[in-house]
Motif scaffolding. Structure first.
Motif, mmCIF file in Angstrom:
data_model
loop_
_atom_site.group_PDB
_atom_site.id
_atom_site.type_symbol
_atom_site.label_atom_id
_atom_site.label_comp_id
_atom_site.label_asym_id
_atom_site.label_seq_id
_atom_site.Cartn_x
_atom_site.Cartn_y
_atom_site.Cartn_z
ATOM 1 N N MET A 1 43.501 50.627 50.177
ATOM 2 C CA MET A 1 44.656 49.964 49.554
ATOM 3 C C MET A 1 45.523 50.988 48.840
ATOM 4 O O MET A 1 45.035 51.958 48.282
ATOM 5 C CB MET A 1 44.185 48.906 48.552
ATOM 6 C CG MET A 1 43.590 47.655 49.205
ATOM 7 S SD MET A 1 44.728 46.774 50.283
ATOM 8 C CE MET A 1 44.077 47.218 51.899
ATOM 9 N N THR A 4 44.898 50.536 44.146
ATOM 10 C CA THR A 4 43.663 49.815 43.841
ATOM 11 C C THR A 4 43.659 49.280 42.421
ATOM 12 O O THR A 4 43.104 48.233 42.142
ATOM 13 C CB THR A 4 42.446 50.734 44.027
ATOM 14 O OG1 THR A 4 42.768 51.686 45.023
ATOM 15 C CG2 THR A 4 41.231 49.948 44.444
ATOM 16 N N THR A 7 45.516 46.019 42.175
ATOM 17 C CA THR A 7 44.740 44.941 42.781
ATOM 18 C C THR A 7 43.572 44.553 41.881
ATOM 19 O O THR A 7 43.240 43.376 41.752
ATOM 20 C CB THR A 7 44.210 45.374 44.166
ATOM 21 O OG1 THR A 7 45.296 45.944 44.899
ATOM 22 C CG2 THR A 7 43.668 44.191 44.935
ATOM 23 N N ARG A 8 42.989 45.561 41.258
ATOM 24 C CA ARG A 8 41.890 45.289 40.327
ATOM 25 C C ARG A 8 42.365 44.407 39.172
ATOM 26 O O ARG A 8 41.676 43.480 38.748
ATOM 27 C CB ARG A 8 41.336 46.614 39.782
ATOM 28 C CG ARG A 8 40.105 46.465 38.916
ATOM 29 C CD ARG A 8 39.716 47.798 38.296
ATOM 30 N NE ARG A 8 38.429 47.730 37.644
ATOM 31 C CZ ARG A 8 38.219 47.199 36.450
ATOM 32 N NH1 ARG A 8 39.240 46.678 35.769
ATOM 33 N NH2 ARG A 8 37.011 47.168 35.927
ATOM 34 N N GLU A 123 38.858 40.724 48.898
ATOM 35 C CA GLU A 123 38.904 41.394 50.204
ATOM 36 C C GLU A 123 39.897 42.559 50.179
ATOM 37 O O GLU A 123 39.583 43.674 50.589
ATOM 38 C CB GLU A 123 39.325 40.344 51.240
ATOM 39 C CG GLU A 123 39.191 40.759 52.694
ATOM 40 C CD GLU A 123 39.803 39.702 53.609
ATOM 41 O OE1 GLU A 123 40.498 40.069 54.558
ATOM 42 O OE2 GLU A 123 39.592 38.500 53.327
ATOM 43 N N LEU A 124 41.092 42.303 49.641
ATOM 44 C CA LEU A 124 42.151 43.324 49.572
ATOM 45 C C LEU A 124 41.749 44.495 48.694
ATOM 46 O O LEU A 124 42.010 45.653 49.022
ATOM 47 C CB LEU A 124 43.435 42.720 48.993
ATOM 48 C CG LEU A 124 44.262 41.797 49.876
ATOM 49 C CD1 LEU A 124 45.399 41.190 49.069
ATOM 50 C CD2 LEU A 124 44.809 42.555 51.078
ATOM 51 N N GLY A 125 41.124 44.178 47.548
ATOM 52 C CA GLY A 125 40.814 45.209 46.571
ATOM 53 C C GLY A 125 39.500 45.922 46.824
ATOM 54 O O GLY A 125 39.170 46.871 46.136
ATOM 55 N N GLY A 126 38.740 45.424 47.805
ATOM 56 C CA GLY A 126 37.456 46.043 48.084
ATOM 57 C C GLY A 126 36.423 45.728 47.011
ATOM 58 O O GLY A 126 35.850 46.635 46.410
ATOM 59 N N PHE A 127 36.236 44.439 46.748
ATOM 60 C CA PHE A 127 35.196 44.019 45.799
ATOM 61 C C PHE A 127 34.178 43.127 46.521
ATOM 62 O O PHE A 127 34.055 41.939 46.193
ATOM 63 C CB PHE A 127 35.807 43.259 44.617
ATOM 64 C CG PHE A 127 36.915 44.005 43.907
ATOM 65 C CD1 PHE A 127 36.638 45.122 43.140
ATOM 66 C CD2 PHE A 127 38.234 43.577 44.019
ATOM 67 C CE1 PHE A 127 37.660 45.810 42.481
ATOM 68 C CE2 PHE A 127 39.257 44.266 43.364
ATOM 69 C CZ PHE A 127 38.978 45.385 42.602
ATOM 70 N N PRO A 128 33.469 43.676 47.486
ATOM 71 C CA PRO A 128 32.567 42.842 48.295
ATOM 72 C C PRO A 128 31.428 42.230 47.481
ATOM 73 O O PRO A 128 30.878 41.199 47.875
ATOM 74 C CB PRO A 128 32.020 43.818 49.350
ATOM 75 C CG PRO A 128 32.211 45.165 48.768
ATOM 76 C CD PRO A 128 33.430 45.084 47.904
ATOM 77 N N THR A 131 32.055 38.474 46.718
ATOM 78 C CA THR A 131 32.291 37.472 47.767
ATOM 79 C C THR A 131 31.314 36.305 47.706
ATOM 80 O O THR A 131 31.721 35.140 47.746
ATOM 81 C CB THR A 131 32.221 38.134 49.159
ATOM 82 O OG1 THR A 131 33.138 39.228 49.172
ATOM 83 C CG2 THR A 131 32.587 37.152 50.248
#
Ligand SMILES: [Fe+2]
Length: 171
Positions: A1, A4, A7-8, A123-128, A131
């Motif tokens: 991204m 980041t 987004t965070r 998903e966009l920010g990479g926080f799996p 989920t």
């Protein structure tokens, strides 16, 4: 991204708003349950969803901790939407059970939208790591919304029957 940190920030704000939203949900459902006498199945489902909501709040707090954000560092902001919903709970009018059924259905759908949006940001920010918890919350809201939808006809018929039988405006 590309950014980041932005987004965070969106994610953390969204989680805090969801936390406030769930607390608002509790403050709407708890008084409802305490007033219901003639609709035991509605009371039972609301009690179940109150327990689910408490679990959702715990999940959100855990996510905020994982992000090094304390939920208590920021006072839960009352959402204007939920405030309006709460104000709709007219206890004077005789059709309280119907109005609450409409308001609860609207509120559950508001929550569904919030969790779908949070899942997208995760998903966009990479926080799996977030989920699974968010999916669980979403699923519970979808189940509750479906139950309210399915139950609307039953509640309406019972309301009409009680009125026909000369019952008072008790919930
Ligand atoms: Fe809910």
């Amino acid at each position: 991204m590309a950014d980041t940190s932005a987004t965070r920030e969106i994610f953390v704000t969204g989680l805090k708003n969801a936390h406030a939203m769930e607390n608002q949900a509790l403050s709407i459902m708890k008084p409802q349950v305490s007033r219901i006498e003639n609709y035991p199945e509605v009371a039972r489902r609301l009690e179940e969803h109150i327990r689910e909501t408490e679990g959702q709040i715990a999940r959100l707090e855990e996510l905020l901790q994982q992000l090094d954000e304390s939920h208590s560092s920021m006072k839960d902001m009352a959402l204007s939407f939920t405030g309006a919903m709460a104000a709709m709970g007219h206890t004077m009018a005789g059709d309280e059970i119907l109005k609450n059924s409409f308001a609860n259905f609207a509120f559950e759908n508001f929550e569904i939208a919030a969790y779908k949006s949070l899942l997208t940001v995760a998903e966009l920010g990479g926080f799996p790591f977030a989920t699974s918890a968010l999916q669980t919350n979403l699923q519970e809201e979808q189940n509750m919304a479906r139950w309210l939808d399915d139950n609307l006809r039953t509640v309406t018929m019972r309301f009409a029957n009680l009125r026909e039988a000369g019952e008072s405006a008790k919930v």
